[in-house]
Design a protein around this motif. Structure first.
Motif, short mmCIF file in Angstrom:
data_model
loop_
_atom_site.label_atom_id
_atom_site.label_comp_id
_atom_site.label_asym_id
_atom_site.label_seq_id
_atom_site.Cartn_x
_atom_site.Cartn_y
_atom_site.Cartn_z
N ALA A 100 -11.60 5.13 6.64
CA ALA A 100 -12.34 5.43 7.87
C ALA A 100 -11.63 6.50 8.69
CB ALA A 100 -12.50 4.15 8.70
N HIS A 101 -10.30 6.41 8.75
CA HIS A 101 -9.52 7.42 9.49
C HIS A 101 -9.70 8.79 8.84
CE1 HIS A 101 -5.91 9.58 10.95
NE2 HIS A 101 -6.04 8.80 12.02
N GLY A 102 -9.74 8.81 7.53
CA GLY A 102 -9.94 10.07 6.83
C GLY A 102 -11.29 10.69 7.11
N GLN A 103 -12.28 9.88 7.49
CA GLN A 103 -13.61 10.38 7.84
C GLN A 103 -13.70 10.81 9.31
OE1 GLN A 103 -16.81 7.72 6.64
NE2 GLN A 103 -15.51 6.89 5.00
N GLY A 104 -12.59 10.61 10.05
CA GLY A 104 -12.58 11.01 11.45
C GLY A 104 -13.20 10.01 12.40
N LEU A 105 -13.38 8.76 11.97
CA LEU A 105 -13.97 7.75 12.83
C LEU A 105 -12.98 7.27 13.88
CD1 LEU A 105 -15.84 5.51 10.22
CD2 LEU A 105 -16.77 7.39 11.59
N SER A 106 -13.48 6.93 15.06
CA SER A 106 -12.64 6.31 16.08
C SER A 106 -12.23 4.92 15.58
CB SER A 106 -13.39 6.18 17.40
OG SER A 106 -14.43 5.21 17.28
N ALA A 107 -11.23 4.34 16.23
CA ALA A 107 -10.74 3.03 15.79
C ALA A 107 -11.84 1.98 15.86
CB ALA A 107 -9.54 2.61 16.64
N TYR B 100 -4.47 4.85 11.57
CA TYR B 100 -4.47 4.58 13.00
C TYR B 100 -3.12 4.03 13.45
CZ TYR B 100 -9.47 4.94 12.17
OH TYR B 100 -10.71 5.39 11.80
N LEU B 101 -2.87 4.08 14.74
CA LEU B 101 -1.69 3.41 15.29
C LEU B 101 -1.76 1.92 14.95
CD1 LEU B 101 -1.74 5.01 18.87
CD2 LEU B 101 -0.25 5.66 16.95
N ASP B 102 -0.60 1.29 14.81
CA ASP B 102 -0.62 -0.14 14.48
C ASP B 102 -0.15 -1.03 15.61
OD1 ASP B 102 2.06 0.45 14.46
OD2 ASP B 102 2.43 -0.17 12.39
N ILE B 103 0.07 -0.44 16.80
CA ILE B 103 0.40 -1.23 17.99
C ILE B 103 -0.44 -0.73 19.16
CG2 ILE B 103 2.74 -1.81 17.26
CD1 ILE B 103 3.76 0.46 19.07
N VAL C 116 0.85 -1.19 0.00
CA VAL C 116 0.00 0.00 0.00
C VAL C 116 0.89 1.25 0.00
CG1 VAL C 116 -1.90 -1.15 1.17
CG2 VAL C 116 -0.17 0.02 2.52
N PRO C 117 0.42 2.36 -0.56
CA PRO C 117 1.22 3.58 -0.56
C PRO C 117 1.47 4.07 0.87
CG PRO C 117 -0.66 3.75 -2.06
CD PRO C 117 -0.88 2.53 -1.23
N ALA C 118 2.60 4.70 1.08
CA ALA C 118 2.89 5.27 2.39
C ALA C 118 1.89 6.38 2.72
CB ALA C 118 4.31 5.82 2.42
N SER C 119 1.52 6.47 3.98
CA SER C 119 0.55 7.49 4.40
C SER C 119 0.66 7.73 5.89
CB SER C 119 -0.88 7.04 4.05
OG SER C 119 -1.83 7.93 4.59
N GLU C 120 0.39 8.94 6.31
CA GLU C 120 0.31 9.26 7.74
C GLU C 120 -1.13 9.34 8.20
OE1 GLU C 120 2.54 12.77 8.53
OE2 GLU C 120 4.47 11.89 7.91
#
Length: 338
Positions: free
Chosen positions: A291-298, A233-236, A226-230
Motif C-alpha cells: 500500500a505504501h508503494g502505491q502512495g496510499l495514506s496510512a 510507514y512509520l511504526d510508532i 520480512v526483508p528489510a525495506s525503507e
C-alpha cells in the motif's frame, strides 16, 4: 501480560549414582514435568516437543534436530514422533548434548475466567555427556506476580494463579528429588523457590519492563520475518489509532492499525496466540508495504489491506469498519494481555 522472553525460570540438576543417562530419560522427564503442569492446567494437550543432539566439542555439529513434534496422548509409545526422534538420538555414539523441549499452551485465570496462552510454560531437559540431567522450567506470563510487568498491583490475579505455580514447583521438586535453583533476576521479575519475589517490597529492576523491553523484542521478532525495506510507514505514533482485529479459525492473531494523526501503520501480534500471530503478522506487514508503494495514506492503507483479496491462512479482518484505540500503547497492551 504475556511475553516472548521468559518472565522467570527454575532449574533442577539430577545426577544418577552410576549408570549413564540415555536420551529416553530426557524425554521421560520432560513428559513427567508436563504431567505435573497439566494437573494444574498450566499445560494442556496441544503442546509441541522438540528433540536435538549436538556434539559436545562443537554445538554447531547438529546430529538430530526434530522440531514442532506433536505431544501425542502416549508420547513415548513405539511409533510416536517423540519416540522416533529419541531413538535416533539414542543411536549416536560419542559425547553429545541431548535436549528435549516442550512448549506448553496453558491457562491463566482472571476473575475466574480462563485465558489461554499458546506458550505459557516451556520445559527444557538437557543431558550432558550422559552423566548430568538438567531440567529448566520457564514461564512467559506475569500472572504469578503481585504486580504485573507494567508496575500495577494485581492482587486478584495473583491470588488465583500464584498458588497454582507454587504447587507445581513443589510437585516437580518431589518428582526430581531436588529443590529448584531460581533463575537470576531479570528485566521482568525475580524468581524464588516457590514462585517469584514480591515486587511491592523490592521493586522491579526496570519501570514498565513489558513496555520498555517486550514491545521492542516483539517488533524485532516480527520484522525478522520480512526483508528489510525503507518503503513503509512509520511504526510508532503518539496519536490515537484505528485498527482491525485479525482472526483465523476463531482465534485472534493480532491487530492491523493505522494512526489517525500521522503516517504510521503496522501490526501488533497477539502474544498469547504464539507463533501463529507472528507468521500472519509478517504477511500483513508486506500488505502495508504494498500500500505504501502505491502512495496510499496510512488510513487508506489500513482499509486497502483489510479489504484486499483474503488469504485465509493469514486471517481475516473481523470488523466491517475499524475500531479506535486512544493510543498505540493501549492497543499494544491489549494485544499482550489477552
Amino acid at each position: 501480560m504475556i511475553t516472548s522472553n521468559p518472565v522467570g525460570d527454575w532449574t533442577w540438576e539430577v545426577t544418577p549414582r552410576a549408570e549413564a543417562i540415555q536420551p529416553v530419560r530426557a524425554a521421560e522427564t520432560a513428559v513427567a514435568v508436563w504431567i505435573v503442569l497439566a494437573g494444574h492446567e498450566l499445560a494442556i494437550p496441544e503442546s509441541k516437543v522438540s528433540v536435538s543432539a549436538r556434539a559436545m566439542g562443537d554445538t554447531r555439529d547438529v546430529r538430530v534436530e526434530a522440531a514442532g513434534l506433536p505431544l501425542e496422548p502416549e508420547p513415548l509409545s513405539p511409533g510416536t514422533a517423540l519416540s522416533r526422534a529419541v531413538a535416533e538420538a539414542d543411536s549416536l555414539e560419542g559425547d553429545f548434548l541431548v535436549g528435549v523441549r516442550l512448549e506448553c499452551p496453558g491457562y491463566w485465570l482472571e476473575s475466574g475466567v480462563k485465558h489461554r496462552a499458546e506458550k505459557l510454560f516451556a520445559v527444557q531437559v538437557d543431558i550432558w555427556k550422559s552423566s548430568l540431567l538438567v531440567v529448566t522450567l520457564e514461564t512467559y506470563s506475569d500472572a504469578w506476580l503481585a504486580m504485573d510487568t507494567r508496575d500495577r498491583e494485581q492482587p486478584e490475579v495473583y491470588a488465583e494463579n500464584a498458588p497454582r505455580l507454587a504447587a507445581a514447583l513443589e510437585e516437580i521438586s518431589a518428582l526430581l528429588s531436588s529443590a529448584p535453583t531460581p533463575g537470576d533476576p531479570n528485566r521482568h521479575a525475580t524468581p524464588a523457590v516457590t514462585g517469584f519475589e514480591d515486587p511491592r517490597i523490592e521493586g522491579f529492576a526496570y519501570d514498565d519492563s513489558w513496555g520498555t523491553f517486550e514491545i521492542p523484542a516483539r517488533s524485532r521478532l516480527l520484522r525478522s520475518r520480512v526483508p528489510a525495506s525503507e518503503d513503509e510507514y512509520l511504526d510508532i505514533t503518539d496519536h490515537p489509532v484505528r485498527y482491525f482485529t485479525i482472526r483465523r479459525d476463531g482465534q485472534t492473531l493480532g491487530f492491523l492499525w493505522a494512526s489517525i494523526g500521522d503516517e504510521a501503520a503496522g501490526y501488533e501480534p497477539r502474544t498469547a496466540a504464539g507463533e501463529a500471530a507472528f507468521e500472519a503478522g509478517a504477511e500483513w506487514l508486506l500488505r502495508l508495504r504494498a500500500a505504501h508503494g502505491q502512495g496510499l495514506s496510512a488510513l487508506a492503507a489500513l482499509s486497502w489491506a483489510a479489504q484486499s483479496p483474503p488469504r485465509p491462512e493469514i486471517g481475516l479482518a473481523v470488523e466491517d469498519t475499524p475500531q479506535e484505540a486512544p493510543s498505540l500503547d493501549a492497543l499494544e497492551e491489549f494485544s499482550g494481555r489477552y
